[in-house]
Write an enzyme that holds these catalytic residues in place. Structure first.
Site, mmCIF file in Angstrom:
data_model
loop_
_atom_site.group_PDB
_atom_site.id
_atom_site.type_symbol
_atom_site.label_atom_id
_atom_site.label_comp_id
_atom_site.label_asym_id
_atom_site.label_seq_id
_atom_site.Cartn_x
_atom_site.Cartn_y
_atom_site.Cartn_z
ATOM 1 N N LYS A 48 0.840 -1.339 0.007
ATOM 2 C CA LYS A 48 0.027 -0.027 0.030
ATOM 3 C C LYS A 48 0.654 1.173 -0.004
ATOM 4 O O LYS A 48 0.435 2.310 -0.276
ATOM 5 C CB LYS A 48 -1.064 -0.118 1.128
ATOM 6 C CG LYS A 48 -1.969 -1.292 1.214
ATOM 7 C CD LYS A 48 -2.923 -0.873 -0.070
ATOM 8 C CE LYS A 48 -3.910 -2.146 -0.236
ATOM 9 N NZ LYS A 48 -4.881 -1.923 -1.424
HETATM 10 N N1 PMP Z 1 -3.533 -8.220 1.429
HETATM 11 C C1 PMP Z 1 -3.368 -7.166 2.275
HETATM 12 C C2 PMP Z 1 -2.920 -7.488 3.676
HETATM 13 C C3 PMP Z 1 -4.237 -5.796 2.063
HETATM 14 O O1 PMP Z 1 -4.462 -5.147 2.770
HETATM 15 C C4 PMP Z 1 -4.706 -5.677 0.812
HETATM 16 C C5 PMP Z 1 -5.374 -4.384 0.383
HETATM 17 N N2 PMP Z 1 -6.746 -4.449 0.661
HETATM 18 C C6 PMP Z 1 -4.552 -6.993 -0.518
HETATM 19 C C7 PMP Z 1 -3.903 -7.775 0.085
HETATM 20 C C8 PMP Z 1 -5.318 -6.775 -1.462
HETATM 21 O O2 PMP Z 1 -4.636 -5.552 -2.351
HETATM 22 P P1 PMP Z 1 -5.509 -4.697 -3.389
HETATM 23 O O3 PMP Z 1 -6.285 -4.051 -2.581
HETATM 24 O O4 PMP Z 1 -4.685 -4.154 -3.997
HETATM 25 O O5 PMP Z 1 -6.421 -5.725 -4.347
#
Ligand code: PMP
Length: 344
Positions: A48
């Site tokens: 993130k």
């Molecule tokens: N794993 C974790 C720990 C996350 O916080 C997120 C984000 N929601 C994701 C995977 C998935 O990533 P994305 O939001 O880019 O699909």
């Protein structure tokens, strides 16, 4: 002349360019070559960081943000931490509206990183004015010079991974990647990375990871939003109970769903066998590889890249706590060493 000091200007320079690490032992019995893109190497310990930096810098370029302005978002998770971190370095206020379900540890961590945290009642519906969605919207409207990140519905979330994660993987594999395995939450990671990789080679297969209790897999297959798919589950950040516009379903070839229990055990296995202390969804992502392998997805020539989104330290009171695992009943069905406590 004084010698140059080899320092980074700030931690923001360390965002991205995470390592690709070959998996050697957990892959026993699987056909193919497996490599993990370990996002815990970002300074905020998750993928993130990429979207936080990218979205804020895009807003700066477009003249929407200037020093002293405010960043607003609705998460206690990794995105909140990354936004708080980038805000400190760049001199922005960071306001996070979070649900009262968020753990005290998480709220303390965000406040430590300088964010102003509004804790909103978890039991109210999304359209209630007290919900964290509406509190964030109101704070954004009332705060002059603020931007609302809105990661589930922001195309820049996809762009961040199109511009960084995708090219990094293409380069690190010298274009030899055959499969990408990635979790889908907002969908930004899988969509942006896949879009870039498919442009480079349309034969690369994009395999998505969804949770039991989430609508994404069914929606991908039928284009139907089926509320019968929705029920509570424990993995945070994976799957969703709505369809995010930050997910480009067209670039994803296939989804599999993983369970809370299998994902927790696989995360612990990654620590034990690879020395990789990664988060719950990393366990989910490798669990998905096991399932795709059973479906015959890979051959000995496959070069499979899996994205591990965050670090294990955020899950100490969950999957890395034997007590928590027992409470969930996750030790009942397996007779493994972990369930046998050694008393001294
Ligand atoms: N794993 C974790 C720990 C996350 O916080 C997120 C984000 N929601 C994701 C995977 C998935 O990533 P994305 O939001 O880019 O699909």
């Amino acid at each position: 002349m004084a010698k140059e000091i080899k320092a980074n200007h700030s931690i923001l320079e360390l965002i991205g360019n995470t390592p690709l690490i070959k998996l050697n032992k957990i892959t026993d019995g699987l056909v193919g070559n497996f490599y993990a893109k370990v996002e815990a190497f970002n300074p905020g310990h998750s993928s993130k960081d990429r979207i936080a930096l990218y979205i804020i810098e895009e807003a700066e370029k477009r003249g929407i943000l200037k020093p002293g302005d405010t960043i607003v978002e609705t998460t206690s998770g990794n995105t909140g931490f990354s936004l708080a971190m980038v805000s400190i370095i760049k001199g922005y206020e960071c306001i996070l509206a979070v649900s009262s379900k968020s753990s005290k540890d998480k709220i303390d961590m965000l406040r430590t990183m300088g964010a102003k945290v509004y804790v909103c009642p978890a039991h109210v519906s999304a359209d209630d004015e007290r919900s964290y969605y509406n509190v964030a919207k109101r704070l954004h409207e009332e705060t002059k010079g603020s931007i609302y990140i809105n990661q589930y519905f922001n195309d820049l979330n996809i762009d961040a991974h199109y511009k960084t994660t995708g090219p990094e993987i293409w380069e690190q594999t010298n274009g030899q990647i055959t499969h990408l395995v990635a979790c889908s939450g907002t969908g930004g990671t899988i969509s942006g990375t896949a879009k870039y990789l498919k442009e480079m080679n349309p034969n690369i297969k994009i395999l998505g990871v969804d949770a039991y209790g989430s609508v994404l897999k069914k929606y991908h297959e039928t284009k139907e939003f089926d509320t019968a798919e929705i029920y509570p589950y424990r993995i945070e950040g994976l799957g969703k109970n709505l369809i995010p516009t930050a997910t480009d379903f067209d670039v994803i070839d296939k989804f599999t769903k993983v369970s809370d229990e299998d994902s927790a055990h696989t995360a612990r296995e990654l620590a034990k066998k690879e020395g990789l202390f990664v988060g719950y969804t990393s366990g989910a992502a490798f669990q998905a590889i096991k399932q795709f392998a059973e479906e015959g997805e890979f051959t000995k020539n496959s070069n499979v890249v899996v994205i591990f989104p965050d670090h294990g330290s955020r899950y100490m009171s969950k999957i890395y706590s034997d007590e928590w695992m027992s409470e969930q009943g996750f030790f009942d069905s397996v007779n493994n060493e972990e369930s046998q406590k050694i008393e001294i």
